[in-house]
Design an enzyme around this catalytic site. Structure first.
Site, PDB file in Angstrom:
ATOM      1  N   LYS A 186       0.892  -1.034   0.049  1.00 46.75           N
ATOM      2  CA  LYS A 186      -0.080  -0.067   0.020  1.00 46.75           C
ATOM      3  C   LYS A 186       0.935   1.310  -0.072  1.00 46.75           C
ATOM      4  O   LYS A 186       1.542   1.790   0.893  1.00 46.75           O
ATOM      5  CB  LYS A 186      -1.043  -0.031   1.330  1.00 46.75           C
ATOM      6  CG  LYS A 186      -2.135   1.152   1.028  1.00 46.75           C
ATOM      7  CD  LYS A 186      -2.265   1.499   2.351  1.00 46.75           C
ATOM      8  CE  LYS A 186      -1.709   2.961   2.988  1.00 46.75           C
ATOM      9  NZ  LYS A 186      -1.564   4.175   2.192  1.00 46.75           N
ATOM     10  N   GLU A 261       9.704   1.581  10.528  1.00 52.03           N
ATOM     11  CA  GLU A 261      10.747   2.927  10.258  1.00 52.03           C
ATOM     12  C   GLU A 261      10.031   3.960  10.511  1.00 52.03           C
ATOM     13  O   GLU A 261       9.193   4.318   9.656  1.00 52.03           O
ATOM     14  CB  GLU A 261      11.477   2.484   9.223  1.00 52.03           C
ATOM     15  CG  GLU A 261      12.772   3.363   9.007  1.00 52.03           C
ATOM     16  CD  GLU A 261      12.841   4.492   8.303  1.00 52.03           C
ATOM     17  OE1 GLU A 261      12.553   5.790   9.256  1.00 52.03           O
ATOM     18  OE2 GLU A 261      12.993   4.763   7.386  1.00 52.03           O
ATOM     19  N   CYS A 300      13.211  11.469   6.523  1.00 53.64           N
ATOM     20  CA  CYS A 300      13.121  11.153   8.007  1.00 53.64           C
ATOM     21  C   CYS A 300      14.549  11.275   8.672  1.00 53.64           C
ATOM     22  O   CYS A 300      14.253  11.283   9.789  1.00 53.64           O
ATOM     23  CB  CYS A 300      12.638   9.456   7.920  1.00 53.64           C
ATOM     24  SG  CYS A 300      14.060   8.399   7.085  1.00 53.64           S
ATOM     25  N   GLU A 403       8.976  16.028  15.196  1.00 59.74           N
ATOM     26  CA  GLU A 403       9.423  16.063  13.885  1.00 59.74           C
ATOM     27  C   GLU A 403       8.747  16.832  12.944  1.00 59.74           C
ATOM     28  O   GLU A 403       7.607  16.716  12.881  1.00 59.74           O
ATOM     29  CB  GLU A 403       9.262  14.558  13.137  1.00 59.74           C
ATOM     30  CG  GLU A 403       9.905  14.222  11.875  1.00 59.74           C
ATOM     31  CD  GLU A 403       9.680  12.662  11.516  1.00 59.74           C
ATOM     32  OE1 GLU A 403      10.673  12.282  10.792  1.00 59.74           O
ATOM     33  OE2 GLU A 403       8.781  12.118  11.916  1.00 59.74           O
TER      34      GLU A 403
END
Length: 509
Positions: A186, A261, A300, A403
């Site tokens: 997906k 992750e 990331c 983040e």
């Protein structure tokens, strides 16, 4: 083989691939894919749901349980992966442009991504082809043969993010196929196009029917169903922390293997001695820019936290801000553009909110902090935001803790090595980090003390397919790339053969 009888117009909405067929969503729902440079739709995909997901998982289950792929000789699986790499090279320009339009990055970044994807397929092909068939275990008797062998996990569910659509897909698909698994992937609902294209390349390369399946659709339906599905044996997720927790919780019910992750808040630690020469200073500044602003900071592993020694702070930050102001923003397909838009209006709004909160908490704006003036290269409707440097930041600020996933660099300072390490490790995440110093001993000491899955010394952002990629803390569990990346998609089996079996009398009578 995939159904190739659809006209281009019919195929436009058929982006669900299950059991060798390209399908529309069972509900008939579709989604427009927007170019983030102007917010104009340029593609339409199927908007799948739980029903479509069940269909794809069933196809993958059949292909694993009754198909040939899990038992295909390793040399043949490796050869197929190499053919896929060749097809990626053939279609590099087309795929690089599609990645640029889909995700907003520059075409050059898109081309580099495709090169890395091809490298990943080649690497895992070579890795699995070069392995020994098993590891012999000494059982202490010549009459016993004991060996540990690897077998595929089964049906793998893969959920990938929007920032590096095809690269992140390849880090999961290549080792999964090398190990003999089947899968359902997906992609992000806002950047699915190159992953759809990859499925076509897998079919063209000769992958058997049902091995590769894709469902385009949102995370709360398709992703959630994949994570909980009883016929899925492993789920691999790359994305945000909140969604990752939900995936882990859903997978726990059926005790699946899980690889996560997740986010990062990555420190870039610069010692004064790295800046003693003009070349050293220029290199450290240049890499601080790369760390923070490549792909508009939507990485990331982005080095969004600059932690610089106090004695060189002002000179370093002033030059950093001066150069950040000169970064050429625009549509990624335009010549000379160095940085594209954010991926969506939502992502830009999130970035603006973080900058506003930082300024309210006392940060000093050194550059950026706003939407740029519109131009022919930067349509007003696009999701552009200027590279932003925030000085005099501290750990209590949201922008330092959370983040951002945007072009925002925060600046903290230190005076001692211990203080630098403490600041770098003062985060819930532990994905990546870097240390800059001319002192080799200090480089090794600091790198050894940083609690981050990847640590760069006098560099930022390079990765090698041969090296493992993982994280500490809330940056996730499991490993991608390297030999461990292949092992994520395999089970170990100990085969013990007694060559001279004898009766065993456990009980008397």
């Amino acid at each position: 083989m995939a159904n190739s009888t659809h006209t281009p117009a019919e195929r436009a909405h058929r982006t669900i691939h299950a059991g060798g067929e390209w399908l529309a969503a069972s509900s008939g729902a579709t989604r427009e894919i927007l170019d983030p440079a102007d917010a104009v739709a340029f593609a339409v995909v199927a908007e799948g749901d739980e029903k479509d997901t069940d269909l794809a998982v069933a196809a993958a289950r059949r292909a694993f349980d009754a198909g040939d792929w899990p038992h295909t000789p390793v040399a043949e699986r490796a050869a197929l992966l190499r053919r896929v790499a060749g097809l990626l090279v053939r279609d590099r320009e087309k795929l690089g442009l599609l990645e640029s339009r889909d995700a907003g990055k520059t075409v050059e970044e898109g081309r580099v991504d495709i090169d890395c994807v091809a490298d990943a397929f080649r690497y895992f092909a070579d890795l699995v082809a070069g392995e020994a068939p098993g590891r012999v275990v000494d059982a202490g008797s010549p009459e016993v043969h004991s060996v540990v062998v690897h077998e595929p996990v089964g049906v793998c569910a893969m959920i990938t993010p929007w920032n590096y659509p095809l690269l992140q897909a390849s880090w999961k698909i290549a080792p999964a196929l090398a190990a003999g698994n089947t899968f359902v992937i997906k992609p992000s609902e806002i950047t699915p196009l190159t992953t759809v294209a990859l499925i076509d390349l897998l079919v063209e390369a000769g992958l058997p029917t049902g091995v590769a399946n894709i469902v385009t659709g949102p995370g709360h339906t398709v992703g959630a169903r994949l994570a909980e599905h009883p016929d899925v044996d492993l789920v691999s997720f790359t994305g945000g922390l909140t969604s990752g927790i939900k995936v882990a919780q859903a997978a726990a019910v059926t005790v699946k293997k899980v690889a996560l992750e997740l986010g990062g808040k990555n420190p870039n630690v610069v010692f004064a001695d790295a800046c003693e020469t003009e070349e050293g200073f220029d290199t450290a500044v240049d890499q601080a820019l790369n760390a923070a602003f490549i792909h508009s900071g939507q990485v990331c592993s982005a080095g969004g936290r600059l932690i610089v020694e106090e004695s060189v702070r002002e000179r370093f930050v002033a030059e950093l801000a001066r150069r950040a102001e000169r970064i050429r923003l625009g549509r990624g397909t335009e010549e000379g553009v160095e940085c594209g838009p954010l991926v969506s209006a939502q992502q830009r709004a999130k970035t603006e909110d973080h900058v506003a909160s930082a300024l309210a908490e006392g940060a000093e704006l050194r550059c950026g902090g706003r939407r740029p003036e519109p131009s022919p290269q930067r349509p007003e409707s696009g999701y552009f935001y200027e590279p932003t440097v925030l000085d005099h930041c501290h750990r209590e600020m949201r922008v330092v803790r959370e983040e951002v996933f945007g072009p925002v660099l925060t600046v903290e300072t230190f005076q001692t090595e211990d203080e630098a390490v403490a600041l770098a490790n003062d985060t819930e995440y532990g994905l990546a980090g870097a240390v800059w110093t001319a002192d080799a001993g200090r480089a090794r000491r600091v790198a050894g003390r940083l609690r981050h899955g990847t640590v760069w010394i006098n560099d930022f952002h390079p990765y090698l397919p041969q090296a493992e990629w993982g994280g500490f803390g809330k940056s996730g569990v499991g490993r991608e790339l390297g030999p461990a990346g292949l092992d994520e998609y395999r089970e170990s089996k100990h085969v013990y053969q007694n060559l001279a079996p004898k009766p065993v009398r456990w009980f008397s009578g």
